[in-house]
Design a protein around this motif. Structure first.
Motif, PDB file in Angstrom:
ATOM      1  N   UNK A 105       0.846  -1.194   0.000  1.00 57.72           N
ATOM      2  CA  UNK A 105       0.000   0.000   0.000  1.00 57.72           C
ATOM      3  C   UNK A 105       0.880   1.242   0.000  1.00 57.72           C
ATOM      4  N   UNK A 106       0.394   2.317  -0.608  1.00 55.88           N
ATOM      5  CA  UNK A 106       1.152   3.570  -0.526  1.00 55.88           C
ATOM      6  C   UNK A 106       1.048   4.123   0.902  1.00 55.88           C
ATOM      7  N   UNK A 107       1.988   4.977   1.281  1.00 55.17           N
ATOM      8  CA  UNK A 107       2.042   5.463   2.670  1.00 55.17           C
ATOM      9  C   UNK A 107       0.712   6.041   3.161  1.00 55.17           C
ATOM     10  N   UNK A 108      -0.015   6.724   2.254  1.00 58.89           N
ATOM     11  CA  UNK A 108      -1.249   7.367   2.708  1.00 58.89           C
ATOM     12  C   UNK A 108      -2.394   6.378   2.949  1.00 58.89           C
ATOM     13  N   UNK A 109      -2.243   5.117   2.481  1.00 62.49           N
ATOM     14  CA  UNK A 109      -3.275   4.100   2.746  1.00 62.49           C
ATOM     15  C   UNK A 109      -2.829   3.090   3.799  1.00 62.49           C
ATOM     16  N   UNK A 110      -1.549   3.105   4.142  1.00 62.50           N
ATOM     17  CA  UNK A 110      -1.015   2.118   5.094  1.00 62.50           C
ATOM     18  C   UNK A 110      -1.779   2.130   6.432  1.00 62.50           C
TER      19      UNK A 110
ATOM     20  N   UNK B 152      -9.580  -6.488   4.804  1.00 62.24           N
ATOM     21  CA  UNK B 152     -10.870  -7.149   5.042  1.00 62.24           C
ATOM     22  C   UNK B 152     -11.818  -6.983   3.858  1.00 62.24           C
ATOM     23  N   UNK B 153     -11.732  -5.840   3.190  1.00 65.53           N
ATOM     24  CA  UNK B 153     -12.657  -5.568   2.077  1.00 65.53           C
ATOM     25  C   UNK B 153     -12.251  -6.283   0.794  1.00 65.53           C
ATOM     26  N   UNK B 154     -10.981  -6.689   0.673  1.00 62.99           N
ATOM     27  CA  UNK B 154     -10.512  -7.303  -0.570  1.00 62.99           C
ATOM     28  C   UNK B 154     -10.769  -8.806  -0.550  1.00 62.99           C
ATOM     29  N   UNK B 155     -11.171  -9.391  -1.684  1.00 65.06           N
ATOM     30  CA  UNK B 155     -11.313 -10.854  -1.722  1.00 65.06           C
ATOM     31  C   UNK B 155      -9.929 -11.496  -1.551  1.00 65.06           C
ATOM     32  N   UNK B 156      -9.830 -12.580  -0.756  1.00 66.01           N
ATOM     33  CA  UNK B 156      -8.524 -13.225  -0.601  1.00 66.01           C
ATOM     34  C   UNK B 156      -8.070 -13.842  -1.921  1.00 66.01           C
TER      35      UNK B 156
ATOM     36  N   UNK C  12      -4.751   2.363   6.929  1.00 68.90           N
ATOM     37  CA  UNK C  12      -6.054   1.694   6.730  1.00 68.90           C
ATOM     38  C   UNK C  12      -5.895   0.222   6.333  1.00 68.90           C
ATOM     39  N   UNK C  13      -4.669  -0.310   6.452  1.00 73.23           N
ATOM     40  CA  UNK C  13      -4.383  -1.654   5.933  1.00 73.23           C
ATOM     41  C   UNK C  13      -5.392  -2.713   6.398  1.00 73.23           C
TER      42      UNK C  13
END
Ligand code: ZN
Length: 322
Positions: free
Chosen positions: A294-299, A307-311, A301-302
């Motif tokens: 993830x880029x620093x500005x989204x880290x 949780x929102x992404x399909x595995x 919210x990892x």
């Protein structure tokens, strides 16, 4: 500031997929590309952004996807980039025909001028692809740790095809503004080239008499990015594109490159992206594509993003059979 005479060819192509796992399995397992980066769409972090390319993801080898699980198929039509073509070495055609048959992939050999052997096929979402045997392919290296023997492997892009309702305004933008040269013609197919080495340098503009407009969803292209050397050149491109009356975005930081976007007169979304800094800016070469980055500005919210992404199961590295 001196302006480059032309863009340097294709930087990357970005498409829409549906199921991310099926996409990963096809591009790494069947086409033998390297997974270069697993991240999210910076404009919509609930969607993956998957990047495939050569070992380090050189500009000119990068095909990327936004997988939208359950998305309906889009429609191929005018105002779209409809075919993405990869380079393979001249001796590799028979290997790929066998490989496609083994994987149950339908293909056809397409006759075309320009001295090219073309295999046309589609990915599991119906995205149209080609493998084109070309003499220049030998000057670039294929991904060596994938399932395809390295002598037959994909060598990045050969070119792309734009399907357009009309010819004039798109052709004028390509030649007068972006610096492409018109290099050939075959029926209603007009070939342009920018850059020098024949790898990822071709754009074919095809003008069919009566085809409806395309619709972006699974199995269609979202945009194509052209290469520029650096930020200074990009600012010059931005000035030139705004100068011909097109709406162009400010420079946007995509972490692996810096981008501007504008729509060409026929409706295809174009981007101009810098060669630097590249995909090793946040992962070493050996680890590219092995985990979600993830880029620093989204880290911060990892957890929520994961949780929102399909595995997904990331590419298993399968050595080519010796
Ligand atoms: Zn892009």
């Amino acid at each position: 500031m001196s302006q480059a005479e032309s863009v340097l060819g294709i930087h990357h192509v970005t498409a829409i997929a549906s199921d991310p796992q099926r996409n990963i399995d096809f591009y790494t397992g069947v086409l033998g590309l390297r997974m270069v980066k697993v991240t999210v769409n910076f404009d919509d972090p609930t969607t993956y952004h998957l990047y495939y390319g050569d070992e380090v993801g050189h500009p000119g080898t990068i095909l990327t996807f936004f997988p939208w699980p359950g998305a309906p198929r889009g429609r191929h039509g005018t105002g779209q980039l409809t075919v993405t073509s990869f380079s393979i070495p001249e001796g590799a055609v028979d290997y790929w025909k066998r490989h496609f048959r083994e994987h149950g992939i339908t293909f056809k050999e397409t006759d075309r001028k320009f001295d090219e052997q073309v295999l046309s096929f589609a990915d599991p979402d119906g995205l149209k692809l080609e493998l084109i045997a070309s003499p220049e392919a030998g000057s670039r290296e294929a991904w060596k740790d994938g399932p395809i023997p390295v002598e037959y492997g994909v060598r990045g892009f050969r070119g792309v095809t734009l399907l357009e309702e009309g010819y004039e305004r798109t052709a004028r933008l390509l030649s007068d503004t972006l610096g492409f040269r018109q290099v050939g013609e075959d029926d209603n197919r007009f070939r342009f080239e920018a850059g020098e080495d024949g790898l990822g340098t071709f754009v074919d503009v095809v003008c069919p008499p009566t085809v409806p407009r395309g619709l972006v969803s699974a199995g269609t292209i979202h945009h194509v990015a052209w290469r520029t050397a650096d930020d200074e050149q990009q600012r010059a491109w931005r000035t030139r594109i705004a100068g011909v009356g097109l709406d162009v975005t400010p420079v946007i930081d995509r972490k692996y490159f810096h981008s501007i976007y504008f729509r060409e007169p026929g409706g295809v979304l174009f981007e101009i992206a810098t060669d630097a800094p590249g995909f090793t800016v946040d992962e070493p070469v050996q680890e590219l594509g092995s985990a979600l980055v993830l880029p620093p500005w989204l880290e911060p919210l990892r957890n929520d993003i994961q949780k929102a992404l399909p595995p997904v199961r990331l590419a298993a590295v399968v050595r080519a059979a010796e």
